[in-house]
Design a protein around this motif. Sequence first.
Motif, PDB file in Angstrom:
ATOM      1  N   ASP A   1      -7.769   2.859  -7.137  1.00  0.00           N
ATOM      2  CA  ASP A   1      -7.228   1.869  -6.201  1.00  0.00           C
ATOM      3  C   ASP A   1      -5.989   2.445  -5.518  1.00  0.00           C
ATOM      4  O   ASP A   1      -4.881   2.365  -6.033  1.00  0.00           O
ATOM      5  CB  ASP A   1      -6.896   0.575  -6.937  1.00  0.00           C
ATOM      6  N   ARG A   2      -6.199   3.027  -4.345  1.00  0.00           N
ATOM      7  CA  ARG A   2      -5.093   3.695  -3.641  1.00  0.00           C
ATOM      8  C   ARG A   2      -4.083   2.707  -3.088  1.00  0.00           C
ATOM      9  O   ARG A   2      -2.898   3.003  -3.031  1.00  0.00           O
ATOM     10  CB  ARG A   2      -5.636   4.578  -2.532  1.00  0.00           C
ATOM     11  N   LYS A   3      -4.540   1.530  -2.662  1.00  0.00           N
ATOM     12  CA  LYS A   3      -3.597   0.521  -2.144  1.00  0.00           C
ATOM     13  C   LYS A   3      -2.616   0.090  -3.234  1.00  0.00           C
ATOM     14  O   LYS A   3      -1.417  -0.017  -2.993  1.00  0.00           O
ATOM     15  CB  LYS A   3      -4.360  -0.703  -1.640  1.00  0.00           C
ATOM     16  N   ALA A   4      -3.152  -0.172  -4.412  1.00  0.00           N
ATOM     17  CA  ALA A   4      -2.292  -0.569  -5.526  1.00  0.00           C
ATOM     18  C   ALA A   4      -1.356   0.568  -5.912  1.00  0.00           C
ATOM     19  O   ALA A   4      -0.197   0.333  -6.277  1.00  0.00           O
ATOM     20  CB  ALA A   4      -3.134  -0.987  -6.724  1.00  0.00           C
ATOM     21  N   ALA A   5      -1.833   1.809  -5.825  1.00  0.00           N
ATOM     22  CA  ALA A   5      -0.992   2.965  -6.146  1.00  0.00           C
ATOM     23  C   ALA A   5       0.151   3.089  -5.152  1.00  0.00           C
ATOM     24  O   ALA A   5       1.288   3.391  -5.540  1.00  0.00           O
ATOM     25  CB  ALA A   5      -1.834   4.238  -6.160  1.00  0.00           C
ATOM     26  N   VAL A   6      -0.121   2.862  -3.877  1.00  0.00           N
ATOM     27  CA  VAL A   6       0.942   2.925  -2.865  1.00  0.00           C
ATOM     28  C   VAL A   6       1.962   1.821  -3.106  1.00  0.00           C
ATOM     29  O   VAL A   6       3.181   2.052  -3.039  1.00  0.00           O
ATOM     30  CB  VAL A   6       0.351   2.827  -1.436  1.00  0.00           C
ATOM     31  N   ARG A   7       1.493   0.628  -3.399  1.00  0.00           N
ATOM     32  CA  ARG A   7       2.424  -0.486  -3.652  1.00  0.00           C
ATOM     33  C   ARG A   7       3.308  -0.208  -4.861  1.00  0.00           C
ATOM     34  O   ARG A   7       4.517  -0.447  -4.827  1.00  0.00           O
ATOM     35  CB  ARG A   7       1.648  -1.781  -3.858  1.00  0.00           C
ATOM     36  N   LEU A   8       2.703   0.295  -5.946  1.00  0.00           N
ATOM     37  CA  LEU A   8       3.479   0.604  -7.140  1.00  0.00           C
ATOM     38  C   LEU A   8       4.471   1.725  -6.863  1.00  0.00           C
ATOM     39  O   LEU A   8       5.626   1.671  -7.302  1.00  0.00           O
ATOM     40  CB  LEU A   8       2.549   0.989  -8.293  1.00  0.00           C
ATOM     41  N   ALA A   9       4.059   2.732  -6.111  1.00  0.00           N
ATOM     42  CA  ALA A   9       4.955   3.832  -5.764  1.00  0.00           C
ATOM     43  C   ALA A   9       6.128   3.331  -4.926  1.00  0.00           C
ATOM     44  O   ALA A   9       7.271   3.754  -5.120  1.00  0.00           O
ATOM     45  CB  ALA A   9       4.187   4.928  -5.024  1.00  0.00           C
ATOM     46  N   MET A  10       5.855   2.416  -3.996  1.00  0.00           N
ATOM     47  CA  MET A  10       6.937   1.827  -3.193  1.00  0.00           C
ATOM     48  C   MET A  10       7.902   1.059  -4.081  1.00  0.00           C
ATOM     49  O   MET A  10       9.127   1.170  -3.920  1.00  0.00           O
ATOM     50  CB  MET A  10       6.362   0.886  -2.130  1.00  0.00           C
ATOM     51  N   ASP A  11       7.359   0.280  -5.013  1.00  0.00           N
ATOM     52  CA  ASP A  11       8.207  -0.530  -5.890  1.00  0.00           C
ATOM     53  C   ASP A  11       9.120   0.336  -6.751  1.00  0.00           C
ATOM     54  O   ASP A  11      10.307   0.044  -6.901  1.00  0.00           O
ATOM     55  CB  ASP A  11       7.340  -1.424  -6.779  1.00  0.00           C
ATOM     56  N   VAL A  12       8.578   1.408  -7.306  1.00  0.00           N
ATOM     57  CA  VAL A  12       9.385   2.294  -8.148  1.00  0.00           C
ATOM     58  C   VAL A  12      10.419   3.040  -7.315  1.00  0.00           C
ATOM     59  O   VAL A  12      11.582   3.168  -7.709  1.00  0.00           O
ATOM     60  CB  VAL A  12       8.467   3.276  -8.919  1.00  0.00           C
ATOM     61  N   THR A  13      10.022   3.517  -6.160  1.00  0.00           N
ATOM     62  CA  THR A  13      10.919   4.311  -5.320  1.00  0.00           C
ATOM     63  C   THR A  13      12.076   3.478  -4.785  1.00  0.00           C
ATOM     64  O   THR A  13      13.170   4.013  -4.550  1.00  0.00           O
ATOM     65  CB  THR A  13      10.124   4.940  -4.160  1.00  0.00           C
ATOM     66  N   THR A  14      11.883   2.192  -4.606  1.00  0.00           N
ATOM     67  CA  THR A  14      12.955   1.329  -4.095  1.00  0.00           C
ATOM     68  C   THR A  14      14.183   1.379  -4.995  1.00  0.00           C
ATOM     69  O   THR A  14      15.316   1.365  -4.510  1.00  0.00           O
ATOM     70  CB  THR A  14      12.452  -0.116  -3.934  1.00  0.00           C
ATOM     71  N   ILE A  15      13.973   1.466  -6.305  1.00  0.00           N
ATOM     72  CA  ILE A  15      15.104   1.546  -7.236  1.00  0.00           C
ATOM     73  C   ILE A  15      15.955   2.763  -6.921  1.00  0.00           C
ATOM     74  O   ILE A  15      17.193   2.693  -6.886  1.00  0.00           O
ATOM     75  CB  ILE A  15      14.580   1.626  -8.691  1.00  0.00           C
ATOM     76  N   PHE A  16      15.295   3.890  -6.665  1.00  0.00           N
ATOM     77  CA  PHE A  16      16.029   5.124  -6.389  1.00  0.00           C
ATOM     78  C   PHE A  16      16.646   5.115  -4.990  1.00  0.00           C
ATOM     79  O   PHE A  16      17.727   5.670  -4.787  1.00  0.00           O
ATOM     80  CB  PHE A  16      15.099   6.327  -6.572  1.00  0.00           C
ATOM     81  N   LEU A  17      15.970   4.491  -4.038  1.00  0.00           N
ATOM     82  CA  LEU A  17      16.528   4.397  -2.688  1.00  0.00           C
ATOM     83  C   LEU A  17      17.800   3.558  -2.675  1.00  0.00           C
ATOM     84  O   LEU A  17      18.773   3.904  -2.002  1.00  0.00           O
ATOM     85  CB  LEU A  17      15.498   3.815  -1.723  1.00  0.00           C
ATOM     86  N   ILE A  18      17.791   2.464  -3.411  1.00  0.00           N
ATOM     87  CA  ILE A  18      18.990   1.616  -3.479  1.00  0.00           C
ATOM     88  C   ILE A  18      20.161   2.424  -4.025  1.00  0.00           C
ATOM     89  O   ILE A  18      21.269   2.393  -3.483  1.00  0.00           O
ATOM     90  CB  ILE A  18      18.729   0.351  -4.319  1.00  0.00           C
ATOM     91  N   GLY A  19      19.924   3.161  -5.094  1.00  0.00           N
ATOM     92  CA  GLY A  19      20.987   3.964  -5.696  1.00  0.00           C
ATOM     93  C   GLY A  19      21.515   5.030  -4.765  1.00  0.00           C
ATOM     94  O   GLY A  19      22.733   5.218  -4.626  1.00  0.00           O
ATOM     95  N   PHE A  20      20.615   5.752  -4.096  1.00  0.00           N
ATOM     96  CA  PHE A  20      21.067   6.825  -3.200  1.00  0.00           C
ATOM     97  C   PHE A  20      21.806   6.263  -1.993  1.00  0.00           C
ATOM     98  O   PHE A  20      22.873   6.751  -1.628  1.00  0.00           O
ATOM     99  CB  PHE A  20      19.897   7.686  -2.721  1.00  0.00           C
ATOM    100  N   VAL A  21      21.221   5.259  -1.339  1.00  0.00           N
ATOM    101  CA  VAL A  21      21.840   4.713  -0.128  1.00  0.00           C
ATOM    102  C   VAL A  21      23.204   4.118  -0.456  1.00  0.00           C
ATOM    103  O   VAL A  21      24.174   4.332   0.283  1.00  0.00           O
ATOM    104  CB  VAL A  21      20.905   3.684   0.542  1.00  0.00           C
ATOM    105  N   ALA A  22      23.303   3.406  -1.568  1.00  0.00           N
ATOM    106  CA  ALA A  22      24.598   2.833  -1.941  1.00  0.00           C
ATOM    107  C   ALA A  22      25.619   3.932  -2.207  1.00  0.00           C
ATOM    108  O   ALA A  22      26.759   3.866  -1.729  1.00  0.00           O
ATOM    109  CB  ALA A  22      24.442   1.941  -3.171  1.00  0.00           C
ATOM    110  N   GLY A  23      25.227   4.952  -2.936  1.00  0.00           N
ATOM    111  CA  GLY A  23      26.156   6.044  -3.224  1.00  0.00           C
ATOM    112  C   GLY A  23      26.557   6.820  -1.980  1.00  0.00           C
ATOM    113  O   GLY A  23      27.725   7.179  -1.804  1.00  0.00           O
ATOM    114  N   ALA A  24      25.579   7.099  -1.122  1.00  0.00           N
ATOM    115  CA  ALA A  24      25.884   7.852   0.101  1.00  0.00           C
ATOM    116  C   ALA A  24      26.783   7.045   1.044  1.00  0.00           C
ATOM    117  O   ALA A  24      27.695   7.605   1.662  1.00  0.00           O
ATOM    118  CB  ALA A  24      24.592   8.255   0.801  1.00  0.00           C
TER     119      ALA A  24
END
Length: 130
Positions: free
Chosen positions: A35-58
Motif C-alpha cells: 500500500d504505497r498511499k499508506a506508506a507515503v502518509r506514514l512517511a509524511m507523519d514521521v518526517t513532520t516531527i523532524f521538520l518541526i525540530g529543524f525549522v524551529a532550530g534554524a
Amino acid sequence: MGAIWHALVQSYAFIATVPVIPFLLVYFVGARGGDRKAAVRLAMDVTTIFLIGFVAGALNTRLHSNFSLYFILLVMLVGGGLIGNAQNRLRGKVDAGKLFRAVWRLSFFCLVPVYLLLMLLEIVFPAKSA
C-alpha cells in the motif's frame, strides 16, 4: 543516563538536519506491504516531527530567539481551530482524529518549503553563531 540522552539528542539532530532520510526509510519499509498511499502518509507523519525540530532550530538561530517552536505550535493550533470550525459547520460535530491528521499533514506541506528555504539560506549565507 547522560550519555544515552546525549546520544539521542545527537541522533535526532542529525536526522532532523536531513529529514529526507526518515521519509525514504519509512516509505520503503511501509511500501513493502504493497500500500504505497499508506506508506507515503506514514512517511509524511514521521518526517513532520523532524521538520518541526529543524525549522524551529534554524529559525531560532537565524532570528536569535527561542520562540520559533512555540510559533510553529501556535500556527498549528490556529489551523486546527479553523479546520475544526469548518468541520463543525459542515457536519455539526468535530472528528478529533481527522482534525489532528489534517493539521499534522498540512504542517508537513507548509514546513517542507520552509525547510528548503532555510537550508538554502544556511548553505549560501551561513548564520553567525552567538
